[in-house]
Design a protein around this motif. Structure first.
Motif, mmCIF file in Angstrom:
data_model
loop_
_atom_site.group_PDB
_atom_site.id
_atom_site.type_symbol
_atom_site.label_atom_id
_atom_site.label_comp_id
_atom_site.label_asym_id
_atom_site.label_seq_id
_atom_site.Cartn_x
_atom_site.Cartn_y
_atom_site.Cartn_z
ATOM 1 N N ALA A 1 6.009 15.023 -3.604
ATOM 2 C CA ALA A 1 5.941 13.959 -3.065
ATOM 3 C C ALA A 1 4.877 14.291 -1.492
ATOM 4 N N GLN A 2 5.085 15.288 -1.008
ATOM 5 C CA GLN A 2 4.186 15.673 0.062
ATOM 6 C C GLN A 2 2.703 15.638 -0.471
ATOM 7 N N ALA A 3 2.480 16.261 -1.511
ATOM 8 C CA ALA A 3 0.956 16.191 -1.894
ATOM 9 C C ALA A 3 0.681 14.692 -2.060
ATOM 10 N N ALA B 1 -2.401 12.663 -0.360
ATOM 11 C CA ALA B 1 -3.587 12.160 -1.359
ATOM 12 C C ALA B 1 -3.795 10.680 -1.078
ATOM 13 N N LEU B 2 -2.761 10.005 -0.905
ATOM 14 C CA LEU B 2 -2.825 8.579 -0.486
ATOM 15 C C LEU B 2 -3.305 8.350 0.713
ATOM 16 N N LEU B 3 -3.016 9.099 1.885
ATOM 17 C CA LEU B 3 -3.654 8.624 3.284
ATOM 18 C C LEU B 3 -4.963 9.122 3.340
ATOM 19 N N ALA B 4 -5.338 10.305 2.458
ATOM 20 C CA ALA B 4 -6.880 10.529 2.486
ATOM 21 C C ALA B 4 -7.645 9.749 1.574
ATOM 22 N N ASP B 5 -7.396 8.890 0.784
ATOM 23 C CA ASP B 5 -8.006 8.165 -0.234
ATOM 24 C C ASP B 5 -8.310 6.604 0.494
ATOM 25 N N GLY B 6 -9.455 6.353 0.838
ATOM 26 C CA GLY B 6 -9.793 5.039 1.584
ATOM 27 C C GLY B 6 -9.572 3.934 0.707
ATOM 28 N N ASP B 7 -9.795 4.068 -0.594
ATOM 29 C CA ASP B 7 -9.686 2.997 -1.484
ATOM 30 C C ASP B 7 -8.353 2.583 -1.667
ATOM 31 N N ALA B 8 -7.299 3.839 -2.047
ATOM 32 C CA ALA B 8 -5.740 3.464 -2.115
ATOM 33 C C ALA B 8 -5.304 2.735 -1.014
ATOM 34 N N SER B 9 -5.763 3.216 0.108
ATOM 35 C CA SER B 9 -4.960 2.803 1.636
ATOM 36 C C SER B 9 -5.528 1.337 1.585
ATOM 37 N N GLN B 10 -6.477 0.967 1.233
ATOM 38 C CA GLN B 10 -7.062 -0.336 1.574
ATOM 39 C C GLN B 10 -6.328 -1.222 0.574
ATOM 40 N N LEU B 11 -6.145 -0.888 -0.749
ATOM 41 C CA LEU B 11 -5.338 -1.625 -1.588
ATOM 42 C C LEU B 11 -4.062 -1.633 -1.184
ATOM 43 N N ILE B 12 -3.381 -0.791 -0.575
ATOM 44 C CA ILE B 12 -1.813 -0.971 0.109
ATOM 45 C C ILE B 12 -2.000 -1.865 1.152
ATOM 46 N N ASN B 13 -2.871 -1.856 1.980
ATOM 47 C CA ASN B 13 -3.183 -2.740 3.009
ATOM 48 C C ASN B 13 -3.238 -4.416 2.895
ATOM 49 N N GLU C 1 -1.870 0.403 -10.370
ATOM 50 C CA GLU C 1 -2.981 0.640 -11.566
ATOM 51 C C GLU C 1 -3.952 1.892 -10.929
ATOM 52 N N ASN C 2 -3.994 2.017 -9.437
ATOM 53 C CA ASN C 2 -4.507 3.077 -9.135
ATOM 54 C C ASN C 2 -3.960 4.314 -9.047
ATOM 55 N N ALA C 3 -4.957 5.478 -9.739
ATOM 56 C CA ALA C 3 -3.903 6.761 -10.108
ATOM 57 C C ALA C 3 -3.197 7.328 -9.072
ATOM 58 N N ILE C 4 -3.930 7.349 -7.696
ATOM 59 C CA ILE C 4 -3.441 8.069 -6.430
ATOM 60 C C ILE C 4 -2.041 7.279 -6.170
ATOM 61 N N ILE C 5 -2.191 5.941 -6.066
ATOM 62 C CA ILE C 5 -0.900 5.148 -5.806
ATOM 63 C C ILE C 5 0.106 5.297 -6.928
ATOM 64 N N ARG C 6 -0.143 5.272 -7.899
ATOM 65 C CA ARG C 6 0.896 5.348 -9.070
ATOM 66 C C ARG C 6 1.428 6.879 -8.882
ATOM 67 N N GLU C 7 0.627 8.050 -8.681
ATOM 68 C CA GLU C 7 1.145 9.234 -8.501
ATOM 69 C C GLU C 7 2.185 9.349 -7.260
ATOM 70 N N TYR C 8 1.762 8.438 -6.242
ATOM 71 C CA TYR C 8 2.532 8.450 -5.065
ATOM 72 C C TYR C 8 3.906 7.742 -5.454
ATOM 73 N N GLU D 1 5.657 7.566 -8.279
ATOM 74 C CA GLU D 1 6.277 8.275 -9.154
ATOM 75 C C GLU D 1 6.926 9.461 -8.494
ATOM 76 N N ALA D 2 6.058 10.112 -7.736
ATOM 77 C CA ALA D 2 6.382 11.345 -7.023
ATOM 78 C C ALA D 2 7.575 10.999 -6.031
ATOM 79 N N SER D 3 7.448 10.003 -5.111
ATOM 80 C CA SER D 3 8.495 9.391 -4.310
ATOM 81 C C SER D 3 9.526 9.083 -4.649
ATOM 82 N N ARG D 4 9.605 8.419 -5.947
ATOM 83 C CA ARG D 4 10.900 7.956 -6.740
ATOM 84 C C ARG D 4 11.487 9.103 -7.159
ATOM 85 N N ASP D 5 10.803 10.404 -7.667
ATOM 86 C CA ASP D 5 11.441 11.370 -8.428
ATOM 87 C C ASP D 5 12.192 12.099 -6.997
#
Length: 130
Positions: free
Chosen positions: A26-28, A32-44, A83-90, A92-96
């Motif tokens: 979950a931390q990783a 990764a989410l915070l470091a990825d500009g595209d994923a952060s923009q999608l969330i915003n 659908e973004n792999a980084i967001i999806r991993e975040y 799933e990891a957070s849910r687990d």
């Protein structure tokens, strides 16, 4: 048992959880989410859409149909960003990790209530007793 012993076990458990695979993943994923500009923009963008949609009904009570429409819209937008792999991993990891914490809480509550004979429920969704 003395409170001091209980607190020591709680600290031990806390350390184990902090070092668990679920917590580390979950931390990783969060980093990764915070470091990825595209994923952060999608969330915003999703958050802006969510806020705009809910602001439409800030001054009135939505009907059941409007609530359903809002939920479907937001779920569709959420599915798009997932659908973004980084967001999806975040996600799933957070849910687990949250599921592990919830299971730990259930186990503790079970034994605090004094039912040491077993939970009697299905173990298919619980990884706590074994």
């Amino acid at each position: 048992m003395k409170n001091e012993q209980i607190f020591e076990k709680a600290q031990e458990l806390g350390k184990m959880i902090a070092e668990s695979e679920a917590k580390q993943r979950a931390q990783a994923a969060s980093a990764a989410l915070l470091a990825d500009g595209d994923a952060s923009q999608l969330i915003n963008e999703y958050n802006e859409k969510r806020e705009a949609k809910t602001a439409q009904f800030a001054d009135k009570q939505p009907t059941q149909e409007e609530v359903q429409e809002i939920n479907e819209y937001l779920q569709g937008e959420f599915n798009k960003i997932a659908e973004n792999a980084i967001i999806r991993e975040y996600i799933e990891a957070s849910r687990d990790y949250e599921m592990m914490l919830s299971q730990m809480d259930s186990i503790i509550q079970h034994y605090v209530a004094g039912d040491e004979g077993g939970c009697g429920g299905s173990c298919s969704s619980c990884a706590g007793c074994h």
